[in-house]
Motif scaffolding. Structure first.
Motif, short mmCIF file in Angstrom:
data_model
loop_
_atom_site.label_atom_id
_atom_site.label_comp_id
_atom_site.label_asym_id
_atom_site.label_seq_id
_atom_site.Cartn_x
_atom_site.Cartn_y
_atom_site.Cartn_z
N SER B 288 0.86 -1.19 0.00
CA SER B 288 0.00 0.00 0.00
C SER B 288 0.89 1.24 0.00
CB SER B 288 -0.92 -0.03 1.20
OG SER B 288 -0.15 0.06 2.37
N GLN B 289 0.30 2.36 -0.36
CA GLN B 289 1.01 3.63 -0.56
C GLN B 289 2.05 3.91 0.53
OE1 GLN B 289 0.23 5.87 -3.38
NE2 GLN B 289 2.25 6.45 -2.67
N GLU B 290 1.66 3.75 1.80
CA GLU B 290 2.54 4.17 2.89
C GLU B 290 3.76 3.27 3.04
OE1 GLU B 290 -0.34 2.77 3.23
OE2 GLU B 290 -0.31 1.26 4.82
N LEU B 291 3.71 2.07 2.47
CA LEU B 291 4.85 1.16 2.57
C LEU B 291 5.69 1.14 1.30
CD1 LEU B 291 3.20 -1.99 4.23
CD2 LEU B 291 4.94 -0.50 5.26
N TYR B 292 5.09 1.64 0.24
CA TYR B 292 5.69 1.44 -1.09
C TYR B 292 6.96 2.26 -1.30
CZ TYR B 292 6.20 1.12 -6.11
OH TYR B 292 6.70 0.90 -7.36
N LYS B 293 8.01 1.55 -1.71
CA LYS B 293 9.20 2.21 -2.26
C LYS B 293 9.54 1.45 -3.52
CE LYS B 293 11.30 3.37 2.15
NZ LYS B 293 11.06 2.24 3.06
N GLU B 294 9.96 2.17 -4.55
CA GLU B 294 10.24 1.49 -5.81
C GLU B 294 11.37 0.49 -5.60
OE1 GLU B 294 10.94 2.91 -10.34
OE2 GLU B 294 9.72 4.17 -9.02
N ASP B 295 11.14 -0.74 -6.03
CA ASP B 295 12.08 -1.80 -5.71
C ASP B 295 11.68 -3.01 -6.55
OD1 ASP B 295 13.99 -3.33 -4.52
OD2 ASP B 295 12.95 -3.53 -2.59
N LYS B 296 12.64 -3.88 -6.82
CA LYS B 296 12.24 -5.06 -7.60
C LYS B 296 11.40 -6.01 -6.70
CE LYS B 296 16.18 -8.36 -7.33
NZ LYS B 296 15.54 -9.33 -6.45
N ASP B 297 10.57 -6.80 -7.31
CA ASP B 297 9.63 -7.69 -6.61
C ASP B 297 8.60 -6.92 -5.78
OD1 ASP B 297 11.09 -9.78 -7.63
OD2 ASP B 297 12.34 -9.96 -5.82
N THR B 298 8.42 -5.65 -6.09
CA THR B 298 7.49 -4.84 -5.31
C THR B 298 6.64 -4.02 -6.26
OG1 THR B 298 9.11 -4.69 -3.55
CG2 THR B 298 7.36 -3.05 -3.53
N VAL B 299 5.32 -4.06 -6.05
CA VAL B 299 4.45 -3.20 -6.85
C VAL B 299 3.55 -2.40 -5.92
CG1 VAL B 299 4.48 -4.76 -8.87
CG2 VAL B 299 2.69 -4.98 -7.13
N LEU B 300 3.03 -1.31 -6.43
CA LEU B 300 2.11 -0.49 -5.65
C LEU B 300 0.75 -1.19 -5.66
CD1 LEU B 300 1.64 2.17 -4.12
CD2 LEU B 300 1.01 3.21 -6.30
#
Lengths: 431, 431
Positions: B288-300
Motif C-alpha cells: 500500500s502507498q505508505e509502505l511502497y518504495k520502488e524496488d524489484k519484486d514490489t508493486v504499488l
C-alpha cells in the motif's frame, strides 16, 4: 438504501457477536422496561392500525390478531422478552476440541450466524419476540412485518432502537425495521451482508423469496403432514390423534392433511370408525377411489389432494398395503415437516421412525406438537423444512453456527507430513 | 433425464439412510476390494485420459495430477476408502432428549442430508474419496468430475456401481456419475430431489452454480485469507508463519493473500524484515502507498488487491493502527475462510479471535492448517465459507443434519395449555 441498511446490520453484527451473554441479556431486560414504559404510545399506534383495518373491512379474525390491548397480550409480550433473556446462552459453546500437536489446539465454538432478514405476519407481538431471539443469539436482524401492523411496528421499533442506543452495549442498528415490500426485494440482493432469510407467512410469499435470492432461506413453504394408521393401531388412540391433528388448529402448518390407513382396517371395519370420528368433528373427507362412497361431507379425492396443504377442515384419506408403502408414499408426497405413525407394534414404529425423511417423525401422538414452545425451546422463530442447518421448530440453537479457533506457537504446515515435512499430527481429542 | 437421475438418487437415499453403520462400512470395504481387483482396467482407462491430455497439450502439472499409476497413488486411494469406513459413525447420534410430559419423549438424532450433487476437479482419486464420505454418512451422491479424467471416472463408477449392486445393501443408484456440464445445469433445477450442491473448483464455477440454483450450495468461491501482525508479535514466529502461509502451496485456498502490519512495526524496522523474508522466498509484494518504495519484486497495491485471491506468489501488505482496525478491515475484505493474528499478547489475541467473522480464526500458526485432514477429520469434502450448516473444512459431520422423533402414547395437543387444555409440559431434559 437497502445496501446501506444491510451494511449497517453487518457492522452491528460484528460488535454484537463480541458481547457477553450478560450484556445481551441485559439489553433484553432494558427493552422489556422500555416497552413497558411506552405502553400508552404503542397502544395508541396499535389503535391506529385497528382503525385502518376496520376502515379497510379486513376480516374480524385479522383485526383480533392486530389488537395488542386485550387479554393481557401486551404484558405477556413484555414477559416473553424476559423469558428469552433467561434462556441458556447459545453462544461460545465448545463443541469440539482437539490437540493437533503439542501446543497446537483446535477448538470449535458456536457463534451467531450474522445478519438475519426476517419477514413475518401482522401479529404485533412477534417483533418483540424476534428481537429477543436475535439479540440473545448475537445476530443482527432486519425486520419486515405485515403492513397491517405498520404503525405498531414503527412505534415498537422506535422504542427498541432508542433503548439499545442509550442503555445497552448492543448497537442500535442490530435491529432495523423496513416497511415496504420493495425494500425487501432489494434486500434479497444483499447476499454480501445478509446471511439468512427467515420468511414466515404464506406459501406464496416463501416460494417467491426462494426464487429471488441467493441468500439461504430458512423456513417452510408447505406443511403437508401425514398420519399412517397401521394395522396394529389402537383404534381409540388413532381417533384421538387424528381428530386432534386435524381440528385443533386447521390453519396451522402442523395440522394433518393426509391420512394413510392400512388395508386390514378397512376389512375389519376400523377405518369406518375413523372416518366417522372425522365426520363427527366436522371434517370433510377427500377419499381415494377404493374408500369412496357417495355421502355428505365426503368427496372423491383427486391425485393432487395428497400433495395439498388444505389449511381447513379437510383431509385426504387413502389405503396402503404395508408400512413400506406408507413410508414410500410419505417420502414422495409430504413436505418433510412432520409425519406420524399410529401403531402398538414397536418394530413397525421403528421402521417408520427410521425411514421417514422429515424434520419430525412421530409415534402415537398428534402432529400438533411440532412447535418450539411445546418442544421446550421457549419460543421459535419459525419451522424449517430445509434439509441443512436447522430442521423443525427453530429456536435459539437454529440461529447459531460455529467457527474454529486454532491456537499455536509459531506452528507452520511445512513441518508436517503431506506438506513437505516429517512431523505427524497427534489429533488427540480433548472435548 | 436429469429428473430421473435425481429421483433415483432420492429413492436410493431413503434406503441408504436406514442402513446400519456396519452395512455402510461393509459396502466401503467391498468397494475397496472391487477397486483393487479392477486396478488394471482402471489404470488402462487412466492411460487413455493421459494420452488425450497429452494430445491436447494440457499442462504438465495437470497431466501429473491425472496420473493414478505413480507413487503408490492407486493403493493409497484404496486405503483411503477403508480409512473413511473406519471413522466414527456420524448418524443416529442423540444430540437432545427431553421428556415433554409423562410418556411423551422428544429425541433429536443426526441423519443424512439426503442427496448431494458434488462437482469436482480432474483428480481421479477424488471420486473414491467422495463416494466413501457419501456412503459412510448415509447420503446418496450424484458426481460430476472434471472432463479430463472422464475415462478413469467412468471405469471407477462402473466398479463402484456393480459392487454396490451385487455385494452390498447400498442401492447402486446411491452413487451416480454424470459426465457433461449440460447435465449439471439441468440437475441444478432438481431442488425437489437434491438437497445440497458441493462444488469444488474455480471461483467462476462456484459463482456460476450459486447464481443458477435454488438448492443450498456448500463451499467457497474465494479463499482470501489474511494475517495481522500485531505490535506485540514475535518477529521470528511472524516471519515463519507468513512465509509458510504464502509459499507452502500458493494455489491453495488457505494460502494467505493479505497481510496487515501494525504501524509500530514499520517504525521499529520489523516490517522491513518481514518484507525481506517474503522477498527472499520469492514473493512479489503488493504494498500500500505508505509502505511502497520502488524496488524489484514490489508493486504499488491497488485497492482491489486487498480483496483478491492471488493464488500465486503474490501478497498484498498494508499497515493498520490497531487490532480494531485489523478486525474491521478483515471483516469487510476477507472471504470468511481463515484469518490469523500473530502476537504474544493474549488479550489482543482474544479480541481478534472473538471479533473476526470467519470459519477459522488462528493465533500464531499458519493459515495452511485449514484442512480436513490436518483438523483430524480423516478427509474433507471441501471447505465452506457459508455462514450456516457447516463452516471450514467439511468432513463427515458436515454431511449430516438432524431430525426429531417424538414418541407418545396417544398424546394430543388439545389437552395442553395454549391449545385448549390445562395440562402443563414438564420439559425435563434427559440428554
Amino acid at each position: 438504501m437497502s445496501e446501506a441498511i444491510a451494511k449497517q446490520a453487518h457492522l452491528a453484527s460484528t460488535t454484537l457477536k463480541t458481547l457477553s451473554d450478560k450484556e445481551r441479556s441485559l439489553a433484553l431486560y432494558k427493552i422489556k422496561e422500555g416497552l413497558e414504559a411506552a405502553k400508552d404510545e404503542i397502544l395508541a399506534a396499535n389503535r391506529k392500525d385497528m382503525e385502518l383495518a376496520e376502515a379497510n373491512h379486513l376480516s374480524s379474525s385479522l383485526i383480533k390478531r392486530l389488537d395488542l390491548s386485550k387479554n393481557g397480550k401486551y404484558d405477556s409480550m413484555c414477559e416473553g422478552v424476559l423469558d428469552v433473556s433467561n434462556l441458556e446462552d447459545p453462544l461460545n459453546k465448545i463443541t469440539l476440541q482437539t490437540e493437533l500437536d503439542d501446543g497446537l489446539t483446535l477448538t470449535r465454538l458456536t457463534c451467531p450466524v450474522g445478519v438475519l432478514l426476517i419477514i413475518f405476519e401482522s401479529r404485533p407481538e412477534v417483533i418483540a419476540n424476534i428481537t429477543a431471539l436475535a439479540i440473545k443469539s448475537g445476530n443482527a436482524a432486519i425486520l419486515k412485518g405485515g403492513k397491517e401492523s405498520l404503525n405498531t411496528f414503527q412505534a415498537m421499533a422506535n422504542v427498541i432502537n432508542s433503548t439499545l442506543d442509550t442503555e445497552t452495549k448492543v448497537p442500535k442498528n442490530a435491529i432495523q425495521l423496513v416497511s415496504t415490500r420493495g425494500e425487501v426485494g432489494d434486500l434479497l440482493n444483499q447476499d454480501r451482508y445478509i446471511d439468512l432469510v427467515i420468511p414466515r407467512g404464506s406459501n406464496e410469499l416463501v416460494r417467491n423469496i426462494k426464487e429471488n435470492t441467493k441468500i439461504p432461506v430458512l423456513g417452510h413453504a408447505d406443511g403437508i403432514c401425514s398420519i399412517y394408521v397401521d394395522k396394529d393401531a389402537d383404534l381409540e388412540k388413532a381417533k384421538r390423534i387424528l381428530v386432534d391433528s386435524k381440528t385443533n388448529y386447521p390453519a396451522g402448518c402442523n395440522a394433518v392433511e393426509s391420512v394413510l390407513v392400512h388395508q386390514q382396517l378397512v376389512d375389519n371395519g376400523s377405518c369406518h370408525e375413523i372416518l366417522a370420528a372425522f365426520k363427527d368433528a366436522g371434517v370433510t373427507l377427500h377419499l381415494s377411489q377404493e374408500l369412496y362412497k357417495e355421502d355428505k361431507d365426503t368427496v372423491l379425492a383427486t391425485e393432487t389432494d395428497f400433495s395439498k396443504e388444505f389449511l381447513s377442515l379437510d383431509v385426504a384419506v387413502k389405503t396402503v398395503q404395508s408400512v413400506e408403502e406408507a413410508i414410500s408414499h410419505i417420502n414422495s408426497h409430504s413436505s418433510k415437516h412432520t409425519d406420524c405413525i399410529v401403531t402398538e407394534n414397536k418394530t413397525v414404529a421403528d421402521k417408520f421412525l427410521a425411514g421417514i425423511d422429515s424434520a419430525g417423525v412421530y409415534w402415537n401422538c398428534s402432529t400438533r406438537f411440532a412447535d418450539g414452545f411445546r418442544y421446550g425451546f421457549g419460543t421459535e422463530v419459525g419451522i424449517s423444512t430445509n434439509k441443512i442447518h436447522a430442521r423443525g421448530p427453530v429456536g435459539l440453537e437454529g440461529l447459531v453456527c460455529y467457527y474454529y479457533q486454532l491456537r499455536g506457537n509459531g506452528h507452520v504446515a511445512a513441518d508436517y507430513k503431506g506438506a513437505g515435512g516429517t512431523q505427524v499430527f497427534k489429533h488427540k481429542r480433548l472435548i
